[in-house]
Write an enzyme that holds these catalytic residues in place. Structure first.
Site, PDB file in Angstrom:
ATOM      1  N   LEU A 261      10.920 -20.535  -4.421  1.00 58.58           N
ATOM      2  CA  LEU A 261       9.940 -19.647  -3.805  1.00 58.58           C
ATOM      3  C   LEU A 261       8.612 -19.808  -4.536  1.00 58.58           C
ATOM      4  O   LEU A 261       8.588 -19.880  -5.771  1.00 58.58           O
ATOM      5  CB  LEU A 261      10.407 -18.176  -3.953  1.00 58.58           C
ATOM      6  CG  LEU A 261       9.429 -17.096  -3.477  1.00 58.58           C
ATOM      7  CD1 LEU A 261       9.359 -17.080  -1.946  1.00 58.58           C
ATOM      8  CD2 LEU A 261       9.857 -15.707  -3.977  1.00 58.58           C
TER       9      LEU A 261
ATOM     10  N   ASP B  25       0.828  -1.211   0.000  1.00 55.89           N
ATOM     11  CA  ASP B  25       0.000   0.000   0.000  1.00 55.89           C
ATOM     12  C   ASP B  25       0.864   1.264   0.000  1.00 55.89           C
ATOM     13  O   ASP B  25       1.985   1.259   0.506  1.00 55.89           O
ATOM     14  CB  ASP B  25      -0.921  -0.022   1.235  1.00 55.89           C
ATOM     15  CG  ASP B  25      -2.134   0.876   1.077  1.00 55.89           C
ATOM     16  OD1 ASP B  25      -2.358   1.398  -0.033  1.00 55.89           O
ATOM     17  OD2 ASP B  25      -2.844   1.076   2.075  1.00 55.89           O
TER      18      ASP B  25
ATOM     19  N   TRP C 251       2.812   8.039  -2.146  1.00 55.16           N
ATOM     20  CA  TRP C 251       4.248   8.213  -2.399  1.00 55.16           C
ATOM     21  C   TRP C 251       4.457   9.115  -3.620  1.00 55.16           C
ATOM     22  O   TRP C 251       5.291  10.017  -3.612  1.00 55.16           O
ATOM     23  CB  TRP C 251       4.888   6.846  -2.642  1.00 55.16           C
ATOM     24  CG  TRP C 251       6.350   6.905  -2.998  1.00 55.16           C
ATOM     25  CD1 TRP C 251       7.406   6.946  -2.126  1.00 55.16           C
ATOM     26  CD2 TRP C 251       6.909   6.959  -4.321  1.00 55.16           C
ATOM     27  NE1 TRP C 251       8.594   7.019  -2.822  1.00 55.16           N
ATOM     28  CE2 TRP C 251       8.310   7.025  -4.174  1.00 55.16           C
ATOM     29  CE3 TRP C 251       6.364   6.946  -5.602  1.00 55.16           C
ATOM     30  CZ2 TRP C 251       9.180   7.082  -5.260  1.00 55.16           C
ATOM     31  CZ3 TRP C 251       7.221   7.002  -6.691  1.00 55.16           C
ATOM     32  CH2 TRP C 251       8.615   7.070  -6.517  1.00 55.16           C
TER      33      TRP C 251
ATOM     34  N   LEU D 133      -6.828  -4.959   7.243  1.00 54.31           N
ATOM     35  CA  LEU D 133      -6.531  -6.096   6.359  1.00 54.31           C
ATOM     36  C   LEU D 133      -7.150  -5.945   4.972  1.00 54.31           C
ATOM     37  O   LEU D 133      -6.732  -6.634   4.031  1.00 54.31           O
ATOM     38  CB  LEU D 133      -7.006  -7.406   6.999  1.00 54.31           C
ATOM     39  CG  LEU D 133      -6.211  -7.809   8.239  1.00 54.31           C
ATOM     40  CD1 LEU D 133      -6.826  -9.044   8.893  1.00 54.31           C
ATOM     41  CD2 LEU D 133      -4.750  -8.088   7.888  1.00 54.31           C
TER      42      LEU D 133
ATOM     43  N   TRP E 184     -11.789  -2.101  -8.114  1.00 53.47           N
ATOM     44  CA  TRP E 184     -12.554  -1.739  -9.319  1.00 53.47           C
ATOM     45  C   TRP E 184     -13.286  -0.415  -9.110  1.00 53.47           C
ATOM     46  O   TRP E 184     -13.728   0.208 -10.060  1.00 53.47           O
ATOM     47  CB  TRP E 184     -13.581  -2.827  -9.669  1.00 53.47           C
ATOM     48  CG  TRP E 184     -13.002  -4.154 -10.087  1.00 53.47           C
ATOM     49  CD1 TRP E 184     -13.117  -5.336  -9.408  1.00 53.47           C
ATOM     50  CD2 TRP E 184     -12.255  -4.471 -11.281  1.00 53.47           C
ATOM     51  NE1 TRP E 184     -12.483  -6.353 -10.089  1.00 53.47           N
ATOM     52  CE2 TRP E 184     -11.950  -5.838 -11.248  1.00 53.47           C
ATOM     53  CE3 TRP E 184     -11.806  -3.713 -12.374  1.00 53.47           C
ATOM     54  CZ2 TRP E 184     -11.222  -6.490 -12.252  1.00 53.47           C
ATOM     55  CZ3 TRP E 184     -11.083  -4.349 -13.371  1.00 53.47           C
ATOM     56  CH2 TRP E 184     -10.804  -5.719 -13.305  1.00 53.47           C
TER      57      TRP E 184
ATOM     58  N   ARG F 285      -0.193   9.278  -9.916  1.00 55.26           N
ATOM     59  CA  ARG F 285      -0.338   8.031  -9.167  1.00 55.26           C
ATOM     60  C   ARG F 285       0.241   6.857  -9.948  1.00 55.26           C
ATOM     61  O   ARG F 285       0.788   5.914  -9.371  1.00 55.26           O
ATOM     62  CB  ARG F 285      -1.818   7.781  -8.832  1.00 55.26           C
ATOM     63  CG  ARG F 285      -2.385   8.761  -7.796  1.00 55.26           C
ATOM     64  CD  ARG F 285      -3.863   8.486  -7.538  1.00 55.26           C
ATOM     65  NE  ARG F 285      -4.093   7.117  -7.114  1.00 55.26           N
ATOM     66  CZ  ARG F 285      -4.011   6.682  -5.848  1.00 55.26           C
ATOM     67  NH1 ARG F 285      -3.731   7.533  -4.882  1.00 55.26           N
ATOM     68  NH2 ARG F 285      -4.245   5.429  -5.560  1.00 55.26           N
TER      69      ARG F 285
ATOM     70  N   ARG G 295     -12.064   2.282  -8.263  1.00 58.04           N
ATOM     71  CA  ARG G 295     -11.208   3.448  -8.591  1.00 58.04           C
ATOM     72  C   ARG G 295     -11.548   3.996  -9.976  1.00 58.04           C
ATOM     73  O   ARG G 295     -12.192   3.310 -10.777  1.00 58.04           O
ATOM     74  CB  ARG G 295      -9.741   3.010  -8.541  1.00 58.04           C
ATOM     75  CG  ARG G 295      -9.354   2.638  -7.130  1.00 58.04           C
ATOM     76  CD  ARG G 295      -7.877   2.430  -6.989  1.00 58.04           C
ATOM     77  NE  ARG G 295      -7.586   2.105  -5.602  1.00 58.04           N
ATOM     78  CZ  ARG G 295      -6.387   2.142  -5.057  1.00 58.04           C
ATOM     79  NH1 ARG G 295      -5.350   2.487  -5.802  1.00 58.04           N
ATOM     80  NH2 ARG G 295      -6.211   1.834  -3.790  1.00 58.04           N
TER      81      ARG G 295
ATOM     82  N   HIS H 104       2.649   3.539  -8.981  1.00 60.72           N
ATOM     83  CA  HIS H 104       2.436   2.108  -9.247  1.00 60.72           C
ATOM     84  C   HIS H 104       3.634   1.524  -9.993  1.00 60.72           C
ATOM     85  O   HIS H 104       4.041   0.389  -9.736  1.00 60.72           O
ATOM     86  CB  HIS H 104       1.146   1.903 -10.048  1.00 60.72           C
ATOM     87  CG  HIS H 104      -0.096   2.321  -9.303  1.00 60.72           C
ATOM     88  ND1 HIS H 104      -0.336   1.935  -7.998  1.00 60.72           N
ATOM     89  CD2 HIS H 104      -1.156   3.088  -9.665  1.00 60.72           C
ATOM     90  CE1 HIS H 104      -1.490   2.460  -7.597  1.00 60.72           C
ATOM     91  NE2 HIS H 104      -2.001   3.166  -8.576  1.00 60.72           N
TER      92      HIS H 104
HETATM   93  C1  IPE Z   1      -5.484  -2.766  -0.388  1.00 60.60           C
HETATM   94  O1  IPE Z   1      -5.136  -1.427  -0.518  1.00 60.60           O
HETATM   95  C2  IPE Z   1      -5.355  -3.463  -1.684  1.00 60.60           C
HETATM   96  C3  IPE Z   1      -4.003  -3.539  -2.250  1.00 60.60           C
HETATM   97  C4  IPE Z   1      -2.894  -3.132  -1.685  1.00 60.60           C
HETATM   98  C5  IPE Z   1      -3.931  -4.130  -3.549  1.00 60.60           C
HETATM   99  P1  IPE Z   1      -6.228  -0.275  -0.673  1.00 60.60           P
HETATM  100  O2  IPE Z   1      -5.482   1.001  -0.712  1.00 60.60           O
HETATM  101  O3  IPE Z   1      -7.126  -0.579  -1.812  1.00 60.60           O
HETATM  102  O4  IPE Z   1      -7.070  -0.451   0.676  1.00 60.60           O
HETATM  103  P2  IPE Z   1      -7.994   0.557   1.477  1.00 60.60           P
HETATM  104  O5  IPE Z   1      -9.024   1.063   0.532  1.00 60.60           O
HETATM  105  O6  IPE Z   1      -7.123   1.680   1.956  1.00 60.60           O
HETATM  106  O7  IPE Z   1      -8.531  -0.253   2.610  1.00 60.60           O
HETATM  107  C1  IPE Z   2      -1.478   0.279  -3.428  1.00 58.62           C
HETATM  108  O1  IPE Z   2      -1.281   1.653  -3.448  1.00 58.62           O
HETATM  109  C2  IPE Z   2      -1.698  -0.286  -4.813  1.00 58.62           C
HETATM  110  C3  IPE Z   2      -3.083  -0.679  -5.090  1.00 58.62           C
HETATM  111  C4  IPE Z   2      -4.055  -0.702  -4.227  1.00 58.62           C
HETATM  112  C5  IPE Z   2      -3.385  -1.092  -6.438  1.00 58.62           C
HETATM  113  P1  IPE Z   2      -2.496   2.656  -3.451  1.00 58.62           P
HETATM  114  O2  IPE Z   2      -2.867   2.949  -4.868  1.00 58.62           O
HETATM  115  O3  IPE Z   2      -3.605   2.169  -2.602  1.00 58.62           O
HETATM  116  O4  IPE Z   2      -1.833   3.924  -2.811  1.00 58.62           O
HETATM  117  P2  IPE Z   2      -2.504   4.940  -1.776  1.00 58.62           P
HETATM  118  O5  IPE Z   2      -3.048   4.132  -0.643  1.00 58.62           O
HETATM  119  O6  IPE Z   2      -3.574   5.666  -2.531  1.00 58.62           O
HETATM  120  O7  IPE Z   2      -1.377   5.825  -1.367  1.00 58.62           O
HETATM  121 MG    MG Z   3      -4.095   2.386  -0.650  1.00 61.62          MG
END
Ligand code: IPE
Ligand code: IPE
Ligand code: MG
Length: 246
Positions: free
Chosen positions: A133, A22, A27, A190, A71, A35, A73, A39
């Site tokens: 692994l 996450d 970042w 989680l 999804w 964004r 997003r 990624h």
């Molecule tokens: C959880 O992160 C899913 C992944 C890291 C792929 P999110 O950023 O989607 O989770 P929430 O919405 O903060 O709980």
């Molecule tokens: C985790 O980073 C990657 C995915 C959930 C796909 P985020 O995209 O959730 O990053 P933040 O939480 O918005 O910083």
């Molecule tokens: Mg996130």
């Protein structure tokens, strides 16, 4: 499900670590970047951690890449993430084979855009003999949906035990329960990750953003894990393989 006895023995004896990767977006935006750049940097972190994991006692590594709730997003971000995952799956095969890693993908495949399911199948087939692994990448993954779908199959599965039900959830035979779940970026939840397999997982939350996570951060998380006393409901420290069935 193809069997790979050699990897199964390695994975059973070594740790299963799950990572909620996450913080990519934060970042990037803190640096004035899109964004998507976050990624992309996150993919580099995946490479570092996959490379470092075997030397740190990890036999199974489950990485949360895209949740079924992601999804929600904006379409542009979802499309960019899917493109990135497709490139990762296609470009990484050589390195995974070289490092003797077996890749499997967990989660639903029927909602993925064209090209991803075939990229997954190619990567899984090419790495099926990996013995060092077991790398599991969770894409369109929801632990609750995995449990729900196992429950639907359980209706015709005969006598059900925890172990048999776990096989239905994971799609594997005797997958080791998750020993440690790491979540980066300071969030302490989680988010529907490995709810069954992580029933007794130790949890490690770090402020580090995923794009910055490296081998030293993994080592710190594992050092903290090794300082914990796991009791599994008893009164003394136990290794998972010593836990008696009730
Ligand atoms: C959880 O992160 C899913 C992944 C890291 C792929 P999110 O950023 O989607 O989770 P929430 O919405 O903060 O709980
Ligand atoms: C985790 O980073 C990657 C995915 C959930 C796909 P985020 O995209 O959730 O990053 P933040 O939480 O918005 O910083
Ligand atoms: Mg996130």
């Amino acid at each position: 499900m193809q069997s790979n006895a050699s990897l199964e023995a390695v994975a059973a004896a070594r740790l299963h670590v799950g990572i909620i990767m996450d913080g990519n977006g934060r970042w990037a935006t803190r640096r004035g970047l899109s964004r998507l750049r976050g990624h992309e940097a996150g993919v580099e972190a995946i490479r570092r951690v996959v490379e470092a994991a075997p030397d740190q006692g990890v036999g199974t590594l489950t990485l949360y890449a895209f949740s079924s709730d992601n999804w929600r997003r904006p379409k542009a971000e979802v499309t960019a993430l899917m493109t990135l995952l497709r490139f990762y799956l296609a470009n990484e095969i050589e390195a995974l084979v070289r490092n003797d890693v077996r890749l499997t993908v967990i989660g639903r495949r029927d909602r993925l855009p064209d090209g991803i399911a075939s990229a997954i199948a190619r990567a899984e087939a090419a790495t099926v003999d990996g013995t060092t692994l077991h790398l599991r990448i969770a894409i369109d993954y929801s632990a609750r949906d995995a449990i729900l779908s196992a429950a639907a199959h359980a209706a015709t599965a005969g006598q059900l035990t925890r172990e048999r039900f776990a096989d239905l959830i994971t799609g594997e035979t005797n997958l080791r329960d998750v020993d440690l779940i790491i979540r980066t970026s300071g969030e302490k939840r989680l988010s529907d990750f490995l709810l069954w397999e992580g029933a007794y997982a130790e949890l490690h939350f770090t402020e580090r953003m995923w794009p910055e996570f490296d081998a030293d951060d993994l080592a710190d998380a594992l050092a903290s894990f090794h300082r914990r006393e796991r009791r599994f409901g008893g009164l003394t420290a136990m290794a998972p393989e010593e836990v008696p069935n009730l």
